[in-house]
Design a protein around this motif. Structure first.
Motif, PDB file in Angstrom:
ATOM      1  N   ASN A 127       0.998  -1.227   0.054  1.00  7.97           N
ATOM      2  CA  ASN A 127      -0.104   0.006   0.192  1.00  7.97           C
ATOM      3  C   ASN A 127       0.685   1.195   0.171  1.00  7.97           C
ATOM      4  O   ASN A 127       1.182   2.155  -0.873  1.00  7.97           O
ATOM      5  CB  ASN A 127      -0.602  -0.236   1.456  1.00  7.97           C
ATOM      6  N   PHE A 128       1.949   1.096   0.626  1.00  7.64           N
ATOM      7  CA  PHE A 128       2.282   1.969   1.274  1.00  7.64           C
ATOM      8  C   PHE A 128       3.549   2.646  -0.295  1.00  7.64           C
ATOM      9  O   PHE A 128       3.673   3.589  -1.222  1.00  7.64           O
ATOM     10  CB  PHE A 128       4.249   2.089   2.155  1.00  7.64           C
ATOM     11  N   LEU A 129       3.964   1.875  -1.373  1.00  8.17           N
ATOM     12  CA  LEU A 129       4.994   1.898  -2.265  1.00  8.17           C
ATOM     13  C   LEU A 129       3.269   2.034  -3.508  1.00  8.17           C
ATOM     14  O   LEU A 129       4.014   3.300  -4.052  1.00  8.17           O
ATOM     15  CB  LEU A 129       5.024   0.561  -2.855  1.00  8.17           C
ATOM     16  N   GLY A 130       2.352   2.019  -3.353  1.00  8.71           N
ATOM     17  CA  GLY A 130       1.238   2.563  -4.347  1.00  8.71           C
ATOM     18  C   GLY A 130       1.162   3.750  -4.547  1.00  8.71           C
ATOM     19  O   GLY A 130       0.868   4.185  -5.327  1.00  8.71           O
ATOM     20  N   PHE A 131       1.426   4.683  -2.824  1.00  8.53           N
ATOM     21  CA  PHE A 131       1.278   5.551  -2.556  1.00  8.53           C
ATOM     22  C   PHE A 131       2.158   6.514  -2.750  1.00  8.53           C
ATOM     23  O   PHE A 131       1.998   7.506  -3.042  1.00  8.53           O
ATOM     24  CB  PHE A 131       0.741   5.678  -0.910  1.00  8.53           C
ATOM     25  N   ASP A 132       3.564   5.570  -3.267  1.00  4.65           N
ATOM     26  CA  ASP A 132       4.080   6.599  -3.084  1.00  4.65           C
ATOM     27  C   ASP A 132       4.486   6.888  -4.989  1.00  4.65           C
ATOM     28  O   ASP A 132       4.702   8.438  -5.400  1.00  4.65           O
ATOM     29  CB  ASP A 132       6.202   6.059  -3.513  1.00  4.65           C
ATOM     30  N   TYR A 133       4.258   6.135  -5.612  1.00  4.83           N
ATOM     31  CA  TYR A 133       4.077   5.776  -6.753  1.00  4.83           C
ATOM     32  C   TYR A 133       2.565   6.055  -8.033  1.00  4.83           C
ATOM     33  O   TYR A 133       3.311   7.376  -8.386  1.00  4.83           O
ATOM     34  CB  TYR A 133       4.060   4.470  -7.897  1.00  4.83           C
ATOM     35  N   GLU A 134       1.923   6.163  -6.781  1.00  5.49           N
ATOM     36  CA  GLU A 134       0.612   7.413  -7.589  1.00  5.49           C
ATOM     37  C   GLU A 134       1.385   9.001  -7.362  1.00  5.49           C
ATOM     38  O   GLU A 134       0.788  10.213  -8.375  1.00  5.49           O
ATOM     39  CB  GLU A 134      -0.340   7.774  -6.262  1.00  5.49           C
ATOM     40  N   GLU A 135       1.785   9.352  -6.299  1.00  6.31           N
ATOM     41  CA  GLU A 135       2.088  11.044  -6.211  1.00  6.31           C
ATOM     42  C   GLU A 135       3.500  11.390  -7.163  1.00  6.31           C
ATOM     43  O   GLU A 135       3.557  12.750  -7.484  1.00  6.31           O
ATOM     44  CB  GLU A 135       3.099  11.317  -4.049  1.00  6.31           C
ATOM     45  N   LEU A 136       4.303   9.955  -7.647  1.00  4.17           N
ATOM     46  CA  LEU A 136       5.010  10.501  -8.587  1.00  4.17           C
ATOM     47  C   LEU A 136       4.254   9.879 -10.164  1.00  4.17           C
ATOM     48  O   LEU A 136       5.720  10.245 -10.712  1.00  4.17           O
ATOM     49  CB  LEU A 136       5.951   8.974  -8.981  1.00  4.17           C
ATOM     50  N   GLY A 137       2.770  10.390  -9.830  1.00  5.13           N
ATOM     51  CA  GLY A 137       2.630  10.352 -11.202  1.00  5.13           C
ATOM     52  C   GLY A 137       2.601   9.105 -12.415  1.00  5.13           C
ATOM     53  O   GLY A 137       2.478   8.764 -12.895  1.00  5.13           O
ATOM     54  N   PHE A 139       0.919   5.830 -12.106  1.00  2.60           N
ATOM     55  CA  PHE A 139      -0.509   5.126 -11.930  1.00  2.60           C
ATOM     56  C   PHE A 139      -0.497   4.084 -12.261  1.00  2.60           C
ATOM     57  O   PHE A 139      -1.487   3.479 -11.643  1.00  2.60           O
ATOM     58  CB  PHE A 139      -0.980   6.066 -12.796  1.00  2.60           C
ATOM     59  N   ASP A 140       0.633   3.579 -13.665  1.00  2.00           N
ATOM     60  CA  ASP A 140      -0.392   1.789 -13.965  1.00  2.00           C
ATOM     61  C   ASP A 140       0.803   1.253 -12.292  1.00  2.00           C
ATOM     62  O   ASP A 140      -0.044   0.426 -12.204  1.00  2.00           O
ATOM     63  CB  ASP A 140       0.598   1.605 -15.589  1.00  2.00           C
ATOM     64  N   GLU A 141       1.880   2.387 -11.969  1.00  4.22           N
ATOM     65  CA  GLU A 141       2.426   1.173 -10.964  1.00  4.22           C
ATOM     66  C   GLU A 141       1.664   1.083  -9.653  1.00  4.22           C
ATOM     67  O   GLU A 141       1.097   0.182  -8.963  1.00  4.22           O
ATOM     68  CB  GLU A 141       3.832   1.261 -10.786  1.00  4.22           C
ATOM     69  N   ALA A 142       1.186   2.217  -9.555  1.00  4.42           N
ATOM     70  CA  ALA A 142       0.711   2.206  -8.411  1.00  4.42           C
ATOM     71  C   ALA A 142      -0.834   1.303  -8.210  1.00  4.42           C
ATOM     72  O   ALA A 142      -1.292   1.140  -7.249  1.00  4.42           O
ATOM     73  CB  ALA A 142      -0.605   3.580  -8.029  1.00  4.42           C
ATOM     74  N   TYR A 143      -1.531   1.071  -9.278  1.00  6.80           N
ATOM     75  CA  TYR A 143      -2.946   0.590  -9.400  1.00  6.80           C
ATOM     76  C   TYR A 143      -2.388  -0.643  -9.243  1.00  6.80           C
ATOM     77  O   TYR A 143      -3.478  -1.322  -8.921  1.00  6.80           O
ATOM     78  CB  TYR A 143      -3.816   0.955 -11.144  1.00  6.80           C
ATOM     79  N   TYR A 144      -0.885  -1.217  -9.308  1.00  4.81           N
ATOM     80  CA  TYR A 144      -0.929  -2.469  -9.078  1.00  4.81           C
ATOM     81  C   TYR A 144       0.120  -2.484  -7.898  1.00  4.81           C
ATOM     82  O   TYR A 144      -1.062  -3.532  -7.252  1.00  4.81           O
ATOM     83  CB  TYR A 144       0.522  -2.952 -10.357  1.00  4.81           C
ATOM     84  N   TYR A 145      -0.046  -1.840  -7.081  1.00  5.16           N
ATOM     85  CA  TYR A 145       0.457  -2.189  -5.691  1.00  5.16           C
ATOM     86  C   TYR A 145      -1.234  -2.297  -5.005  1.00  5.16           C
ATOM     87  O   TYR A 145      -1.149  -3.358  -3.978  1.00  5.16           O
ATOM     88  CB  TYR A 145       1.627  -1.301  -5.188  1.00  5.16           C
ATOM     89  N   PHE A 146      -2.213  -1.248  -5.482  1.00  4.82           N
ATOM     90  CA  PHE A 146      -2.760  -0.951  -4.389  1.00  4.82           C
ATOM     91  C   PHE A 146      -4.011  -2.468  -5.042  1.00  4.82           C
ATOM     92  O   PHE A 146      -4.702  -2.617  -4.097  1.00  4.82           O
ATOM     93  CB  PHE A 146      -3.988   0.072  -4.773  1.00  4.82           C
ATOM     94  N   SER A 147      -3.861  -2.748  -6.043  1.00  3.25           N
ATOM     95  CA  SER A 147      -4.287  -4.125  -5.998  1.00  3.25           C
ATOM     96  C   SER A 147      -3.857  -5.002  -5.475  1.00  3.25           C
ATOM     97  O   SER A 147      -4.840  -6.331  -5.499  1.00  3.25           O
ATOM     98  CB  SER A 147      -4.595  -4.106  -7.717  1.00  3.25           C
ATOM     99  N   GLN A 148      -2.576  -5.579  -5.607  1.00  4.97           N
ATOM    100  CA  GLN A 148      -2.175  -6.606  -5.182  1.00  4.97           C
ATOM    101  C   GLN A 148      -2.257  -6.428  -3.395  1.00  4.97           C
ATOM    102  O   GLN A 148      -2.557  -6.790  -2.574  1.00  4.97           O
ATOM    103  CB  GLN A 148      -0.385  -6.418  -5.002  1.00  4.97           C
ATOM    104  N   THR A 149      -2.535  -5.018  -2.690  1.00  2.00           N
ATOM    105  CA  THR A 149      -3.014  -5.186  -1.419  1.00  2.00           C
ATOM    106  C   THR A 149      -4.677  -5.574  -1.374  1.00  2.00           C
ATOM    107  O   THR A 149      -4.485  -6.064  -0.222  1.00  2.00           O
ATOM    108  CB  THR A 149      -2.582  -3.218  -1.315  1.00  2.00           C
ATOM    109  N   TYR A 150      -4.845  -5.367  -2.164  1.00  2.90           N
ATOM    110  CA  TYR A 150      -6.366  -5.282  -2.056  1.00  2.90           C
ATOM    111  C   TYR A 150      -6.273  -7.056  -2.065  1.00  2.90           C
ATOM    112  O   TYR A 150      -7.421  -7.666  -1.215  1.00  2.90           O
ATOM    113  CB  TYR A 150      -7.301  -5.362  -2.814  1.00  2.90           C
TER     114      TYR A 150
END
Length: 465
Positions: A127-137, A139-150
């Motif tokens: 979840n933390f990694l997804g947050f980092d990638y989202e703030e860096l723009g 979004f594909d990486e952010a989605y991947y990490y958030f979906s893995q968290t889910y």
């Protein structure tokens, strides 16, 4: 969803550290405690506690304490201490807006959690990694990490983490302009948080919803959601969310042409960001204030703040903020009739924006989404199949029990009938016996009478003789 809390292990150790220093919560007492000769394990915990105490008061000093704790942890090679320090530094870099550095420590945390095979911590760090990638723009990486968290949260049946993952997935779709999809995930998160009675999630849900309404120019609904979110934030002491909400309220006020109100919100947010030296937040506030000056026609002030925002965004690799700054510089250059620079800024912004949300990024994101939803569907089908099998087994079991009951009832009826008939037969026999006894008794009386007559007869004969 921001890094509003440390992972469970870090929280546990910080709580323990408070106990270890005999409940000395003031900064002075903690610093005095450091001067004493204490064990390294206790020293690490005290340094981390001091870092947390200073994070919104003196950011450099907070980072210094975290670095000291990490140095000792590395020397000792203690994994628990490293995890505690990585969490602290990741959190500090996040509130500072340095997501590249935060990303490094979150990756280290994930490696530790994987080595320990700790599913709960793995979900938290993904979840933390997804947050980092989202703030860096990214979004594909952010989605991947958030979906893995889910997925992991569903597997370990952690409803709170599922709710948080849904908020984060909504945030990604919001950034990609998929507002209906984002609102759908927010509704799921709200439903889960209400079910588990978790009040803290609502502030984040309202934050995301308010931002979506603002982007759709539903300004009344946006302001209502954001104001309610900030009330909950202050009540629940979720300090990291407050400046972000103030910034968004400033954007709503700007769209409403309420310039004084916009400046007030931006100034309040700036004070909070400055305390923690949050360069990412400061970048956004400078850009926001520049927008207000632009709307007021104060082009020189707007240009100065926008250039400062762009330079700061570039230095911390905040690509989304840099793209927004370049677009604003293009608008300012056009208003000043400097069409050559306007075209240059516009092209630069377009190139950067395309690299953030490119066709490839969108394709990968929705491909991930399809895989994510397909796996969820497979899980649902598996669950339904298992439920159906369970129902079939239950029906068969019920039929078996019913058959046993029918047989038992039939046997009971037969036994009862047999007992009844046996009873009736005994009654008839008893009646016959009673009648026979009565007959015998009557004959006995008659015999006795005959004996008396006989005795009398013999008495007369004897007398006559």
């Amino acid at each position: 969803m921001s890094k509003s809390t440390l992972p469970f292990l870090a929280n546990l150790l910080i709580i323990f550290s408070s106990i270890a220093v005999s409940a000395q919560t003031s900064i002075d007492s903690l610093e005095n405690h450091l001067k004493k000769e204490v064990k390294d394990s206790l020293k690490i915990r005290t340094l981390v506690t001091l870092s947390a105490e200073y994070q919104y008061i003196n950011y450099p000093k907070s980072l210094s304490f975290a670095n000291q704790a990490l140095k000792i942890s590395n020397q000792k090679g203690w994994d628990w201490a490293k995890a505690l320090c990585y969490s602290r530094k990741s959190y500090l870099y996040s509130i500072n807006g340095d997501f590249i550095s935060a990303l490094t420590y979150d990756q280290d945390l994930l490696k530790l959690a994987v080595s320990l095979k700790d599913s709960t911590q793995i979900a938290a760090y993904l979840n933390f990694l997804g947050f980092d990638y989202e703030e860096l723009g990214e979004f594909d990486e952010a989605y991947y990490y958030f979906s893995q968290t889910y997925r992991i949260s569903v597997a370990i049946k952690d409803s709170l983490k599922i709710s948080n993952a849904c908020i984060n997935l909504a945030s990604v779709f919001k950034e990609l302009g998929q507002y209906e999809e984002a609102l759908k995930y927010l509704d799921i998160s709200r439903e889960i948080s209400l079910k588990i009675k978790e009040p803290s999630a609502e502030a984040y849900i309202l934050d995301e919803a308010g931002d979506i309404y603002q982007r759709r120019d539903q300004l009344g609904k946006a302001e209502e959601a954001l104001l309610l979110s900030i009330q909950l934030t202050r009540k629940q002491k979720q300090y990291i969310l407050e400046p972000e909400l103030l910034k968004k309220l400033g954007e709503v006020a700007l769209k409403q042409s309420k310039f004084s109100k916009a400046f007030a919100y931006y100034d309040s947010a700036m004070k909070i960001y400055a305390k923690s030296n949050n360069l990412f937040g400061i970048t956004q506030i400078k850009l926001g204030r520049g927008k207000v000056f632009l709307q007021q026609g104060k082009l020189d002030s707007a240009l100065r703040l926008t250039e400062e925002s762009r330079a700061l965004a570039n230095s911390i690799n905040a690509r989304k903020a840099e793209s927004e700054s370049l677009n604003q510089l293009a608008s300012l250059a056009e208003l000043k009739k400097d069409f050559q620079n306007a075209l240059h800024y516009y092209k630069s912004a377009k190139a950067l924006s395309d690299s953030i949300v490119s066709r490839e990024t969108l394709a990968r994101t929705f491909q991930n989404q399809l895989r994510f939803e397909t796996k969820n569907k497979d899980t649902e089908i598996a669950e339904l199949t298992a439920f159906k099998n369970q129902q079939t087994r239950a029906i068969k079991q019920e039929e078996f029990i019913r058959n046993i009951l029918v047989v038992a009832m039939a046997l009971t009826a037969i036994v009862l009938f047999t007992v009844y008939r046996s009873g009736q037969r005994r009654l008839r026999i008893n009646k016959l016996l009673l009648e026979h006894q009565e007959e015998i008794k009557q004959r006995a009386i008659e015999l006795e009478q005959l004996n008396k007559v006989k005795d009398k007869f013999f008495s007369i004969i004897s007398h006559d003789l």
